[in-house]
Design an enzyme around this catalytic site. Structure first.
Site, PDB file in Angstrom:
ATOM      1  N   HIS A 105       0.809  -1.215   0.000  1.00 55.46           N
ATOM      2  CA  HIS A 105       0.000   0.000   0.000  1.00 55.46           C
ATOM      3  C   HIS A 105       0.847   1.271   0.000  1.00 55.46           C
ATOM      4  O   HIS A 105       1.647   1.482   0.905  1.00 55.46           O
ATOM      5  CB  HIS A 105      -0.904  -0.036   1.238  1.00 55.46           C
ATOM      6  CG  HIS A 105      -1.840   1.113   1.355  1.00 55.46           C
ATOM      7  ND1 HIS A 105      -1.824   1.988   2.412  1.00 55.46           N
ATOM      8  CD2 HIS A 105      -2.837   1.524   0.543  1.00 55.46           C
ATOM      9  CE1 HIS A 105      -2.776   2.885   2.248  1.00 55.46           C
ATOM     10  NE2 HIS A 105      -3.402   2.635   1.125  1.00 55.46           N
ATOM     11  N   HIS A 113      -0.985  10.723  -2.446  1.00 59.01           N
ATOM     12  CA  HIS A 113      -2.261  10.290  -1.858  1.00 59.01           C
ATOM     13  C   HIS A 113      -3.283  11.410  -1.726  1.00 59.01           C
ATOM     14  O   HIS A 113      -4.378  11.331  -2.259  1.00 59.01           O
ATOM     15  CB  HIS A 113      -2.038   9.647  -0.484  1.00 59.01           C
ATOM     16  CG  HIS A 113      -3.319   9.162   0.111  1.00 59.01           C
ATOM     17  ND1 HIS A 113      -4.110   9.958   0.918  1.00 59.01           N
ATOM     18  CD2 HIS A 113      -3.964   7.984  -0.030  1.00 59.01           C
ATOM     19  CE1 HIS A 113      -5.194   9.273   1.258  1.00 59.01           C
ATOM     20  NE2 HIS A 113      -5.134   8.080   0.703  1.00 59.01           N
TER      21      HIS A 113
HETATM   22 FE    FE Z   1      -4.784   4.473  -1.981  1.00 58.23          FE
END
Ligand code: FE
Length: 247
Positions: A7, A49
């Site tokens: 991630h 992000h």
């Molecule tokens: Fe993400």
């Protein structure tokens, strides 16, 4: 076998969405690398992000208000001198590996979709011949629906937020997935148990997990036989999966 997605490049093991984290991930035996995309003011796509720069760089304000040159002048927090990568750069880093791109299509500062972002990203992915090794994800069901209409992708996953689960309930989640012809959902690990997994599976959905960020959560999603999960601790997750798969 449950697949593992690193991630944001494994953000408890290296600074998220950075060249350092992606090089780290490229050296791991994970099946997928997860990252997030936003457009720039001058028609490029970058990997970061948040819709704003403040949390993860030494810049401020919306990502989409800056040109690529302005974004490249910033340093990613927690690194010596890492710079924000373009989508094309991330694709090139992973193309020689066997790792699948798990691309999350983000929304803007108002939580609205960026017009044309997925289509633009797919052009870059196609230029590298990587469409069959790309999974598109989003918290926005209509974006995932758009990805369903794009042929040849490895997968499309709707990330179901806890707020949506609370507001709509599992029947509402299933109905929304059906409305957009979505076949796979990702559930936050903290909201996942056998009852949730069974309900969604019996509705015909593939089920994965996200935010699987401690050993107990990794054990849980492996026990539940999830198709795939994203984790900030990919090295730990790989070791735990390998231990279970020992003959
Ligand atoms: Fe993400």
């Amino acid at each position: 076998m449950t697949l593992i997605a690193s991630h944001r490049g494994g953000s408890l093991e290296a600074p998220e969405n950075s060249p350092t984290s992606f090089r780290h991930t490229a050296g791991l035996a994970v099946e997928q690398v997860e990252f997030d995309i936003h457009p720039t003011a001058d028609g490029q796509i970058v990997v970061i992000h948040d819709a704003t720069l403040d949390r993860t760089t030494n810049g401020t304000g919306p990502v989409a208000a800056k040109t690529l040159a302005e974004l490249k002048a910033l340093v990613i927090s927690g690194t010596a001198d890492d710079r924000i990568m373009t989508l094309a750069e991330v694709i090139e880093l992973f193309r020689p590996t066997g790792i699948t791109l798990r691309m999350e299509v983000k929304s803007d500062v108002e939580h609205q979709p960026y017009p044309g972002l997925l289509e633009h990203a797919l052009r870059l992915i196609d230029a590298a011949g990587m469409r069959a090794r790309t999974v598109v994800t989003s918290f926005l069901a209509p974006i995932v629906g758009e990805a369903v209409q794009a042929p040849g992708l490895q997968g499309r996953i709707w990330l179901v937020s806890p707020v949506i689960m609370d507001d709509c309930g599992l029947p509402g989640v299933v109905a929304a997935a059906e409305a957009h012809a979505i076949s796979h959902v990702g559930i936050r690990a903290s909201r996942l148990d056998a009852g949730v997994a069974d309900y969604l599976r019996s509705a015909g959905l593939g089920v994965g997990a996200w935010a699987v960020n401690d050993a107990a959560s990794v054990a849980k999603v492996l026990d539940l036989g999830m198709e795939v999960f994203t984790t900030d601790i990919p090295t730990t997750a790989l070791a735990m999966r390998a231990e279970r798969n020992k003959p």
